[in-house]
Design a protein around this motif. Sequence first.
Motif, mmCIF file in Angstrom:
data_model
loop_
_atom_site.group_PDB
_atom_site.id
_atom_site.type_symbol
_atom_site.label_atom_id
_atom_site.label_comp_id
_atom_site.label_asym_id
_atom_site.label_seq_id
_atom_site.Cartn_x
_atom_site.Cartn_y
_atom_site.Cartn_z
ATOM 1 N N GLN A 41 17.600 33.233 -12.612
ATOM 2 C CA GLN A 41 17.705 31.994 -13.355
ATOM 3 C C GLN A 41 17.249 30.820 -12.498
ATOM 4 N N VAL A 42 16.618 29.867 -13.147
ATOM 5 C CA VAL A 42 16.180 28.641 -12.498
ATOM 6 C C VAL A 42 16.743 27.470 -13.285
ATOM 7 N N GLN A 43 17.295 26.516 -12.574
ATOM 8 C CA GLN A 43 17.778 25.294 -13.188
ATOM 9 C C GLN A 43 16.919 24.132 -12.721
ATOM 10 N N LEU A 44 16.584 23.241 -13.644
ATOM 11 C CA LEU A 44 15.753 22.090 -13.349
ATOM 12 C C LEU A 44 16.504 20.823 -13.736
ATOM 13 N N VAL A 45 16.519 19.861 -12.844
ATOM 14 C CA VAL A 45 17.194 18.595 -13.096
ATOM 15 C C VAL A 45 16.229 17.459 -12.811
ATOM 16 N N GLU A 46 15.926 16.677 -13.848
ATOM 17 C CA GLU A 46 15.049 15.531 -13.707
ATOM 18 C C GLU A 46 15.863 14.278 -13.389
ATOM 19 N N SER A 47 15.231 13.358 -12.707
ATOM 20 C CA SER A 47 15.842 12.071 -12.438
ATOM 21 C C SER A 47 14.740 11.036 -12.249
ATOM 22 N N GLY A 48 15.120 9.784 -12.307
ATOM 23 C CA GLY A 48 14.193 8.709 -12.029
ATOM 24 C C GLY A 48 13.703 7.945 -13.237
ATOM 25 N N GLY A 49 14.063 8.386 -14.427
ATOM 26 C CA GLY A 49 13.649 7.668 -15.611
ATOM 27 C C GLY A 49 14.367 6.342 -15.737
ATOM 28 N N GLY A 50 13.876 5.523 -16.631
ATOM 29 C CA GLY A 50 14.486 4.229 -16.844
ATOM 30 C C GLY A 50 13.608 3.330 -17.671
ATOM 31 N N LEU A 51 13.950 2.063 -17.650
ATOM 32 C CA LEU A 51 13.228 1.038 -18.390
ATOM 33 C C LEU A 51 12.365 0.244 -17.428
ATOM 34 N N VAL A 52 11.112 0.086 -17.777
ATOM 35 C CA VAL A 52 10.184 -0.631 -16.920
ATOM 36 C C VAL A 52 9.222 -1.433 -17.789
ATOM 37 N N SER A 109 16.704 24.669 -8.750
ATOM 38 C CA SER A 109 17.701 25.430 -8.019
ATOM 39 C C SER A 109 17.843 26.802 -8.657
ATOM 40 N N GLY A 110 18.548 27.678 -7.971
ATOM 41 C CA GLY A 110 18.677 29.041 -8.437
ATOM 42 C C GLY A 110 17.682 29.933 -7.723
ATOM 43 N N SER A 111 16.952 30.705 -8.487
ATOM 44 C CA SER A 111 15.992 31.652 -7.926
ATOM 45 C C SER A 111 14.671 30.959 -7.633
ATOM 46 N N ILE A 112 14.707 30.031 -6.680
ATOM 47 C CA ILE A 112 13.535 29.194 -6.446
ATOM 48 C C ILE A 112 12.361 29.967 -5.859
ATOM 49 N N LEU A 113 12.616 31.087 -5.224
ATOM 50 C CA LEU A 113 11.519 31.871 -4.669
ATOM 51 C C LEU A 113 10.657 32.495 -5.756
ATOM 52 N N THR A 114 11.162 32.528 -6.980
ATOM 53 C CA THR A 114 10.397 33.091 -8.082
ATOM 54 C C THR A 114 9.509 32.062 -8.758
ATOM 55 N N ILE A 115 9.610 30.802 -8.380
ATOM 56 C CA ILE A 115 8.905 29.729 -9.069
ATOM 57 C C ILE A 115 7.428 29.728 -8.717
ATOM 58 N N SER A 116 6.602 29.685 -9.739
ATOM 59 C CA SER A 116 5.165 29.594 -9.557
ATOM 60 C C SER A 116 4.708 28.164 -9.859
ATOM 61 N N CYS A 124 10.726 18.325 -17.141
ATOM 62 C CA CYS A 124 10.220 19.166 -16.066
ATOM 63 C C CYS A 124 10.151 20.606 -16.555
ATOM 64 N N ASN A 125 9.141 21.307 -16.124
ATOM 65 C CA ASN A 125 8.896 22.672 -16.559
ATOM 66 C C ASN A 125 8.496 23.521 -15.368
ATOM 67 N N THR A 126 8.884 24.776 -15.402
ATOM 68 C CA THR A 126 8.409 25.703 -14.388
ATOM 69 C C THR A 126 8.159 27.068 -15.001
ATOM 70 N N LYS A 127 7.248 27.772 -14.410
ATOM 71 C CA LYS A 127 6.960 29.154 -14.761
ATOM 72 C C LYS A 127 7.190 30.006 -13.528
ATOM 73 N N THR A 128 7.867 31.132 -13.703
ATOM 74 C CA THR A 128 8.104 32.038 -12.591
ATOM 75 C C THR A 128 6.961 33.026 -12.475
ATOM 76 N N PHE A 129 6.936 33.728 -11.353
ATOM 77 C CA PHE A 129 5.931 34.770 -11.178
ATOM 78 C C PHE A 129 6.079 35.869 -12.216
ATOM 79 N N GLY A 130 7.276 36.021 -12.763
ATOM 80 C CA GLY A 130 7.506 36.971 -13.841
ATOM 81 C C GLY A 130 7.233 36.406 -15.218
ATOM 82 N N SER A 131 6.664 35.213 -15.276
ATOM 83 C CA SER A 131 6.232 34.555 -16.516
ATOM 84 C C SER A 131 7.387 34.029 -17.358
ATOM 85 N N ALA A 132 8.576 33.911 -16.802
ATOM 86 C CA ALA A 132 9.655 33.223 -17.495
ATOM 87 C C ALA A 132 9.429 31.712 -17.411
ATOM 88 N N VAL A 133 9.826 30.994 -18.444
ATOM 89 C CA VAL A 133 9.628 29.553 -18.519
ATOM 90 C C VAL A 133 10.982 28.859 -18.612
#
Length: 121
Positions: free
Chosen positions: A1-12, A25-32, A100-109
């Motif tokens: 499992q991979v968890q993604l947390v975005e930050s930095g948005g706002g009003l500009v 975070s999580g299985s970060i070694l699997t992230i492509s 934010c989006n990521t794809k693993t080497f096993g093609s999980a999204v």
Amino acid sequence: QVQLVESGGGLVQAGGSLRLSCAASGSILTISDMGWYRQVPGKQRELVATITRGGLTRSGSTNYADSVRGRFTISRDAAKSTIYLQMNSLKPEDTAVYYCNTKTFGSAVYWGQGTQVTVSS
């Protein structure tokens, strides 16, 4: 499992800048590949920028939507687990929820929860 947390948005204000971050975070070694997408109500989610994993000492290859090329820059840290989106010369039409989006080497999204970017005129 991979968890993604975005930050930095706002009003500009139009013409201003924001820097978004996405920490994996999580299985970060699997992230492509990783990337940023955005979505506004009533429209499909669209690609903003992507970046490949790269090698041990080289940066990944980047890809940008035509609408943001030259204004936005995607980057990735050395550990390959965090990406950034530097957004310059922001326009009201950039207003969206940025995901934010990521794809693993096993093609999980995986997707983050999104962060709101609002650009006022």
